[in-house]
Design an enzyme around this catalytic site. Structure first.
Site, PDB file in Angstrom:
ATOM      1  N   ASP A   6       0.847  -1.184   0.000  1.00 18.87           N
ATOM      2  CA  ASP A   6       0.000   0.000   0.000  1.00 18.87           C
ATOM      3  C   ASP A   6       0.890   1.243   0.000  1.00 18.87           C
ATOM      4  O   ASP A   6       2.118   1.141  -0.086  1.00 18.87           O
ATOM      5  CB  ASP A   6      -0.971  -0.016   1.193  1.00 18.87           C
ATOM      6  N   ALA A   7       0.288   2.406   0.108  1.00 21.91           N
ATOM      7  CA  ALA A   7       1.042   3.661   0.059  1.00 21.91           C
ATOM      8  C   ALA A   7       2.054   3.770   1.199  1.00 21.91           C
ATOM      9  O   ALA A   7       3.065   4.464   1.074  1.00 21.91           O
ATOM     10  CB  ALA A   7       0.090   4.849   0.090  1.00 21.91           C
TER      11      ALA A   7
END
Length: 98
Positions: free
Chosen positions: A2-3
């Site tokens: 994810d980010a």
């Protein structure tokens, strides 16, 4: 990931799948040959995961695969994903393929 650089939970399934494929290959079972020559394919019929900690971007991971039970038409495996640098066990899994 994810980010934030954490492996998405469904991503662990790909690591476990690859470990099972390589386990079969190490035992002389080529899944593509089984499908082509005998029409046999493995499908996951049961799956249980316990998440213990996150894997992050650039972590090296070790995926284990141990055959726990063999039935007439199924195999049950216990599996782990471990980060070897600190020996952290990140995921425990039980998988039945038929």
């Amino acid at each position: 990931t994810d980010a934030g650089g954490v492996v998405y939970h469904a991503g662990y399934l790909r690591f476990l799948e690859r470990a099972r494929t390589e386990w079969l290959r190490a035992h002389g079972i080529e899944q593509s040959a089984l499908a082509r020559e005998h029409g046999i394919v493995f499908a996951v019929t049961e799956l249980s995961l316990r998440f213990r900690g996150p894997a992050r971007l650039d972590d090296g991971l070790l995926a284990t695969c141990v055959l726990e039970q063999r039935g007439g038409a199924s195999l049950e495996f216990s599996q782990e994903l471990v980060r070897p640098v600190d020996n952290a066990r990140l995921v425990d899994a039980r998988v039945r393929a038929a």
